[in-house]
Write a protein that holds these residues in place. Sequence first.
Motif, short mmCIF file in Angstrom:
data_model
loop_
_atom_site.label_atom_id
_atom_site.label_comp_id
_atom_site.label_asym_id
_atom_site.label_seq_id
_atom_site.Cartn_x
_atom_site.Cartn_y
_atom_site.Cartn_z
N ARG A 1 0.86 -1.18 0.00
CA ARG A 1 0.00 0.00 0.00
C ARG A 1 0.89 1.22 0.00
O ARG A 1 1.93 1.23 0.65
CB ARG A 1 -0.84 0.01 1.28
N ARG A 2 0.48 2.26 -0.71
CA ARG A 2 1.26 3.48 -0.67
C ARG A 2 0.37 4.65 -0.31
O ARG A 2 -0.81 4.66 -0.66
CB ARG A 2 1.93 3.72 -2.02
N THR A 3 0.93 5.59 0.39
CA THR A 3 0.15 6.76 0.75
C THR A 3 0.43 7.88 -0.23
O THR A 3 1.58 8.19 -0.53
CB THR A 3 0.48 7.22 2.18
N LEU A 4 -0.65 8.44 -0.73
CA LEU A 4 -0.54 9.53 -1.69
C LEU A 4 -1.02 10.80 -0.99
O LEU A 4 -2.08 10.80 -0.36
CB LEU A 4 -1.44 9.16 -2.87
N THR A 5 -0.24 11.85 -1.08
CA THR A 5 -0.64 13.11 -0.46
C THR A 5 -1.20 14.02 -1.54
O THR A 5 -0.46 14.57 -2.34
CB THR A 5 0.57 13.76 0.23
N ALA A 6 -2.53 14.16 -1.56
CA ALA A 6 -3.17 14.97 -2.60
C ALA A 6 -3.18 16.44 -2.19
O ALA A 6 -3.02 17.32 -3.02
CB ALA A 6 -4.59 14.48 -2.85
N VAL A 7 -3.41 16.69 -0.89
CA VAL A 7 -3.39 18.06 -0.37
C VAL A 7 -2.59 18.01 0.93
O VAL A 7 -2.82 17.15 1.77
CB VAL A 7 -4.82 18.60 -0.12
N ASP A 8 -1.63 18.92 1.06
CA ASP A 8 -0.66 18.83 2.14
C ASP A 8 -0.67 20.09 3.00
O ASP A 8 -0.05 21.08 2.64
CB ASP A 8 0.73 18.59 1.52
N ASP A 9 -1.43 20.05 4.09
CA ASP A 9 -1.39 21.12 5.09
C ASP A 9 -1.64 22.51 4.48
O ASP A 9 -0.78 23.39 4.54
CB ASP A 9 -0.03 21.07 5.80
N VAL A 10 -2.80 22.68 3.90
CA VAL A 10 -3.13 23.96 3.26
C VAL A 10 -4.02 24.80 4.17
O VAL A 10 -5.01 24.30 4.71
CB VAL A 10 -3.83 23.74 1.90
N SER A 11 -3.66 26.05 4.33
CA SER A 11 -4.50 27.01 5.06
C SER A 11 -4.79 28.18 4.13
O SER A 11 -3.85 28.75 3.58
CB SER A 11 -3.78 27.53 6.31
N LEU A 12 -6.04 28.49 3.95
CA LEU A 12 -6.35 29.70 3.18
C LEU A 12 -7.77 30.18 3.45
O LEU A 12 -8.61 29.44 3.94
CB LEU A 12 -6.11 29.50 1.68
N ASP A 13 -8.00 31.45 3.12
CA ASP A 13 -9.30 32.09 3.32
C ASP A 13 -9.92 32.46 1.98
O ASP A 13 -9.22 32.97 1.11
CB ASP A 13 -9.13 33.39 4.11
N LEU A 14 -11.23 32.23 1.85
CA LEU A 14 -11.97 32.75 0.70
C LEU A 14 -12.86 33.88 1.20
O LEU A 14 -13.83 33.63 1.90
CB LEU A 14 -12.86 31.69 0.06
N PRO A 15 -12.53 35.13 0.87
CA PRO A 15 -13.37 36.24 1.30
C PRO A 15 -14.70 36.22 0.55
O PRO A 15 -14.75 35.72 -0.57
CB PRO A 15 -12.56 37.49 0.93
N PRO A 16 -15.77 36.76 1.14
CA PRO A 16 -17.06 36.76 0.44
C PRO A 16 -17.03 37.66 -0.79
O PRO A 16 -16.26 38.62 -0.84
CB PRO A 16 -18.03 37.31 1.50
N ALA A 17 -17.88 37.30 -1.77
CA ALA A 17 -18.01 38.06 -3.01
C ALA A 17 -16.68 38.24 -3.74
O ALA A 17 -16.39 39.28 -4.30
CB ALA A 17 -18.67 39.42 -2.76
N HIS A 18 -15.90 37.18 -3.71
CA HIS A 18 -14.53 37.23 -4.20
C HIS A 18 -14.32 36.00 -5.08
O HIS A 18 -14.98 34.99 -4.89
CB HIS A 18 -13.65 37.14 -2.95
N THR A 19 -13.43 36.08 -6.07
CA THR A 19 -13.12 34.90 -6.87
C THR A 19 -11.69 34.46 -6.60
O THR A 19 -10.74 35.20 -6.84
CB THR A 19 -13.29 35.18 -8.37
N PHE A 20 -11.60 33.26 -6.06
CA PHE A 20 -10.29 32.68 -5.76
C PHE A 20 -10.05 31.59 -6.79
O PHE A 20 -10.81 30.64 -6.88
CB PHE A 20 -10.30 32.09 -4.35
N ALA A 21 -9.00 31.74 -7.60
CA ALA A 21 -8.73 30.74 -8.63
C ALA A 21 -7.58 29.84 -8.22
O ALA A 21 -6.61 30.31 -7.62
CB ALA A 21 -8.40 31.42 -9.95
#
Lengths: 342, 350
Positions: A41-61
């Motif tokens: 078995r192998r472990t795959l890290t798809a997302v690694d310790d991500v912190s972020l904010d999406l402000p309202p009425a905003h487009t985050f790409a």
Amino acid sequence: MSTTTTVPGGDRAVRPPTAPLVRLDHVSKHFTTKGAGLFSRRTLTAVDDVSLDLPPAHTFALVGESGSGKSTLGRLALRLTEPSSGRVHFEGRDLTAMSPRQLRRTRQQMQVVFQDPLGSLDPRMSVADIVAEPLRVHRGLRGSELDDRVAALFEQVGLDTSRMRQRPKALSGGQRQRVGIARAIALEPRLLLADEAVSALDVSVQAQITNLLAELRERLGLTYLFIAHGLPVVRQIADTVGVMYLGRVVEQGPVDEIFSAPAHPYTKALISAQPVADPTYRRERVLLQGEIPSATAIPSGCRFRTRCPIATATCAEVAPPRLVSSTGHVVECHYPLEEVVA
Amino acid sequence: MSIGSSPTTEPPALAAASHEEAPTRETLLALDGMTVTFRTPAGDRLPLVREASFQVRSGEIVCLVGESGSGKSVTARTVMGLTQRDPAMAVGGRAEVLGHDIVSDPSVTAGLRGRDLAMVFQEPMSSLDPVCTVGTQLTEALRRRHGKASRQAERSRLAELLAEVGIVDGRRVLDTYPHQLSGGMCQRVMIAQALACAPRLLIADEPTTALDVTIQAQILELVDRLRTEEQMAVLLVTHDMAVAAELADRVVVMYAGRVVEDAAPVALFDQQLHPYTSGLLRCIPPMVDERPARLVTIPGGVPSPAALPTGCSFHPRCPHSVDLCADRVPELADHGGRRSACWRAEELSR
Ligand SMILES: Nc1ncnc2c1ncn2[C@@H]1O[C@H](COP(=O)(O)OP(=O)(O)OP(=O)(O)O)[C@@H](O)[C@H]1O
Ligand SMILES: Nc1ncnc2c1ncn2[C@@H]1O[C@H](COP(=O)(O)OP(=O)(O)OP(=O)(O)O)[C@@H](O)[C@H]1O
Ligand code: SF4
Ligand SMILES: [Mg+2]
Ligand SMILES: [Mg+2]
């Protein structure tokens, strides 16, 4: 600097003025995959310790190469995928701690538009029924009240109401994408995840749908998490851009800064690889060697160092610091190309 | 008159091409009024390609652009002699590939394929055999051109070739089967397979559309180099005007099965002689210039071959159309070294 800045092409707030609509707090996602051997078995890290904010009425790409974790991060933000660790907050409430009932109610505030409208729309239903379904199920609308609301939604996304009785297959790709958007906004959500929603469309149709999304955002105060391969469309629609590489957001910042002064060598390479529709345009192209490494074997130190044109011995040993500027520009690199004050 | 193959002096229509110092170039692909029709089960004849005319010469990249359904793939597959396998398809007009008339005898392409003529398909997997390893298939392609060599030499040449299409662990990939690879990886193996035989004419149908821009840049750079160093001729099908801007010696724009404009990129991007080309260029979000508040769009969509508008097929979407446009089909006419099929091309160029 002031809290809001205007950019050419519209007055979009660059700095989050208020509390975030969505907050990711040290979120990770691991998958277990089959290895080479029968029981390995192998472990795959798809997302690694991500912190972020999406402000309202905003487009985050979110941009980045295939397999960098964009879709997984998008799904985590809506808790369509369970995080392996970390917390997700929506309007200040912890999604990861909600009961299934609460979650179901909150989910109405968060909707998704996918790349392949045909694959995500029920082929046996008329497009009017597809748009009506969430209104019947969650709002209990019936009869003329329902019909009026569906007709209003058709109008809002620029669909001819004469098409209401047709099946998805009878519609063009752009029209199907409009149906997907009408359904997604039916319950008046606050957050829309658009995962490659315009990527498969012809340029003329892509322009139509991109305009529609921008218009709906202004009219309805929507917040977008917008995932796309194509950098030009991201530059057109985003307020903030996050650049992912092997599960991490290695650079993030206001769209104009990211495109005109990328600080991470990966961002610079990605932008320089994008063809420009001007035969007289000359640029310094950074050709990256090879491809993104496997998410089961993330390189030590800086994960980009195996392809980085300016990597040193330090990059192989020490994880890069997270540098944050006053404009909200974040970069994870030992040798940022642009000055970012830590 | 022969329309292809013999070394030609610069025909007037091509005089504006960008490689001016170029030696006499050989015309390797020449279409002259090529038409492809499809007969539906109900017996209707649908025109998929209508009187396509253009040429590709050695050392030249011609980009065939246009939106979905405009007939780019049908054109490319007909040139390869593949459309003709379908009994419901009929090919007319004139088309010469490497000097051979493929309208009267499409089977000649079978002998050319894998040697002087190679194709990369739009759908990944379509030219890979699922039961053979990547190495076996690539070796076969290599031998068709270069004959047999030592296993050692062949493997290192193939690993080199895979590295050129962005596959760094080429030696491992040689021992895998296509289904063990991602779609993007298969696409690149297909490109390596097409290039292994060092073709004189490469037909590439959206070869990089499914790939990341980083990998696309590597592959386009390779194609560019083979054009310059090996004088390879390329017909590159793409819907991406930006790719055409970077690579093409000439850009051929198709709409609803017809060539509507044909010009060298600098001239074309500077001034369009067909409103469809203008529309296509204006709806691309800019990468460098200031962003517009809203993108320019072309109203409506591409018509289906079963319901083509009368006259100029673009007239229902065209901001410049006049009565004549709905009545009569405009010819693809010469305008000083470039071509346009628009009744108002002269006026628009002023
Ligand atoms: N359900 C799953 N099981 C196992 N691995 C997964 C799963 N979903 C995603 N992955 C892996 O996680 C990594 C990130 O995938 P993800 O789909 O989030 O990337 P992406 O950036 O959206 O890529 P693309 O541009 O191709 O859509 C990849 O290595 C992928 O193979
Ligand atoms: N085998 C076929 N039988 C019937 N019609 C076909 C066939 N192949 C293509 N067509 C039709 O011919 C027209 C041109 O198709 P073609 O595949 O050449 O478009 P294209 O320009 O390559 O588009 P895309 O950018 O989507 O690949 C379309 O209307 C298509 O539906
Ligand atoms: S011929 Fe008429 S309708 Fe067609 S592109 Fe020219 S102006 Fe427009
Ligand atoms: Mg994805
Ligand atoms: Mg095609």
